[in-house]
Design a protein around this motif. Sequence first.
Motif, PDB file in Angstrom:
ATOM      1  N   UNK A   1       0.841  -1.203   0.000  1.00 42.48           N
ATOM      2  CA  UNK A   1       0.000   0.000   0.000  1.00 42.48           C
ATOM      3  C   UNK A   1       0.871   1.247   0.000  1.00 42.48           C
ATOM      4  N   UNK A   2       1.902   1.234   0.826  1.00 44.73           N
ATOM      5  CA  UNK A   2       2.800   2.381   0.931  1.00 44.73           C
ATOM      6  C   UNK A   2       3.480   2.681  -0.407  1.00 44.73           C
ATOM      7  N   UNK A   3       3.929   1.634  -1.091  1.00 49.26           N
ATOM      8  CA  UNK A   3       4.680   1.815  -2.348  1.00 49.26           C
ATOM      9  C   UNK A   3       3.778   2.161  -3.529  1.00 49.26           C
ATOM     10  N   UNK A   4       2.493   1.815  -3.447  1.00 41.75           N
ATOM     11  CA  UNK A   4       1.610   1.958  -4.601  1.00 41.75           C
ATOM     12  C   UNK A   4       0.490   2.973  -4.406  1.00 41.75           C
ATOM     13  N   UNK A   5       0.609   3.803  -3.375  1.00 49.92           N
ATOM     14  CA  UNK A   5      -0.414   4.812  -3.098  1.00 49.92           C
ATOM     15  C   UNK A   5       0.132   6.214  -3.348  1.00 49.92           C
ATOM     16  N   UNK A   6      -0.772   7.135  -3.610  1.00 55.02           N
ATOM     17  CA  UNK A   6      -0.408   8.546  -3.670  1.00 55.02           C
ATOM     18  C   UNK A   6      -0.256   9.068  -2.239  1.00 55.02           C
ATOM     19  N   UNK A   7       0.860   9.705  -1.940  1.00 52.75           N
ATOM     20  CA  UNK A   7       1.082  10.249  -0.605  1.00 52.75           C
ATOM     21  C   UNK A   7       0.735  11.728  -0.534  1.00 52.75           C
TER      22      UNK A   7
ATOM     23  N   UNK B   1      -8.455   2.396 -15.034  1.00 52.12           N
ATOM     24  CA  UNK B   1      -8.135   3.695 -15.641  1.00 52.12           C
ATOM     25  C   UNK B   1      -8.764   4.838 -14.861  1.00 52.12           C
ATOM     26  N   UNK B   2      -8.020   5.921 -14.705  1.00 51.93           N
ATOM     27  CA  UNK B   2      -8.481   7.134 -14.013  1.00 51.93           C
ATOM     28  C   UNK B   2      -8.772   6.931 -12.528  1.00 51.93           C
ATOM     29  N   UNK B   3      -8.178   5.894 -11.947  1.00 49.09           N
ATOM     30  CA  UNK B   3      -8.378   5.630 -10.516  1.00 49.09           C
ATOM     31  C   UNK B   3      -7.024   5.629  -9.819  1.00 49.09           C
ATOM     32  N   UNK B   4      -6.957   6.297  -8.679  1.00 42.55           N
ATOM     33  CA  UNK B   4      -5.736   6.348  -7.877  1.00 42.55           C
ATOM     34  C   UNK B   4      -6.044   5.890  -6.452  1.00 42.55           C
ATOM     35  N   UNK B   5      -5.125   5.134  -5.872  1.00 39.38           N
ATOM     36  CA  UNK B   5      -5.251   4.714  -4.481  1.00 39.38           C
ATOM     37  C   UNK B   5      -4.511   5.712  -3.599  1.00 39.38           C
ATOM     38  N   UNK B   6      -5.219   6.288  -2.624  1.00 36.86           N
ATOM     39  CA  UNK B   6      -4.608   7.249  -1.721  1.00 36.86           C
ATOM     40  C   UNK B   6      -4.023   6.550  -0.506  1.00 36.86           C
ATOM     41  N   UNK B   7      -2.932   7.087  -0.002  1.00 41.53           N
ATOM     42  CA  UNK B   7      -2.316   6.546   1.209  1.00 41.53           C
ATOM     43  C   UNK B   7      -3.274   6.708   2.379  1.00 41.53           C
ATOM     44  N   UNK B   8      -3.323   5.704   3.232  1.00 41.30           N
ATOM     45  CA  UNK B   8      -4.326   5.669   4.303  1.00 41.30           C
ATOM     46  C   UNK B   8      -4.180   6.788   5.325  1.00 41.30           C
ATOM     47  N   UNK B   9      -2.990   7.376   5.458  1.00 40.62           N
ATOM     48  CA  UNK B   9      -2.779   8.400   6.485  1.00 40.62           C
ATOM     49  C   UNK B   9      -3.054   9.823   5.993  1.00 40.62           C
ATOM     50  N   UNK B  10      -3.421   9.978   4.723  1.00 39.93           N
ATOM     51  CA  UNK B  10      -3.848  11.303   4.266  1.00 39.93           C
ATOM     52  C   UNK B  10      -5.171  11.619   4.956  1.00 39.93           C
TER      53      UNK B  10
END
Length: 200
Positions: free
Chosen positions: A23-29, A103-112
Amino acid sequence: RWFFILSLEIITILKKIYREFFIDRNSLHEINTLQPFIYFPLHFEPERATMIASPFYVDQLEVIRSIAKSLPVTHKLYVKEHPLQGNTGWKSTSYYKEIIDLPNVELLYTLISNEEIMKNCSMTITITGSAGLESIFYQKPVIVFGNTIYSEISSVQKINDIEELPAKIKLGLNSIVSLSELNQFVDFIEDNSFEFDLYS
């Protein structure tokens, strides 16, 4: 037998560590504030909100796919895992990979923080979560898939048929949250609530 239990516990811990790393490596921080986006917070699973309040939408991956297909070309979909899901060891990495690959989907980091997300999003879509109500306080329109305590607010649209989703998103993006209506809702809740000491 104790060896089997110990082995199982070690495997569970290692899986959790690996999933957190994935999750950490593949999420937007960080949120790209220049990119218009719609926010979909994942529900904790298993949970009453999906299994009882909206059983036809219990498959959150399918809901995300439907939203992604319904997005206007100007927007992305930002998805964030529920922070408490870590208490169960997170979902499988294949689950998160399916989200990332859309497509057009991003996974956000859980601590945002939700506050940061809701300040910058164009709209929140939730199955029946309280994130929808929280979004209204940031004057963001909301789409829900089940009945909620805040469903009657005019800036909240309920999906009765998944085919309505593209039109409802378009309508929601052009709607304005009425602060006077929100104040009336808050007054109603306060007038019909009482203090309850859960622990005693």
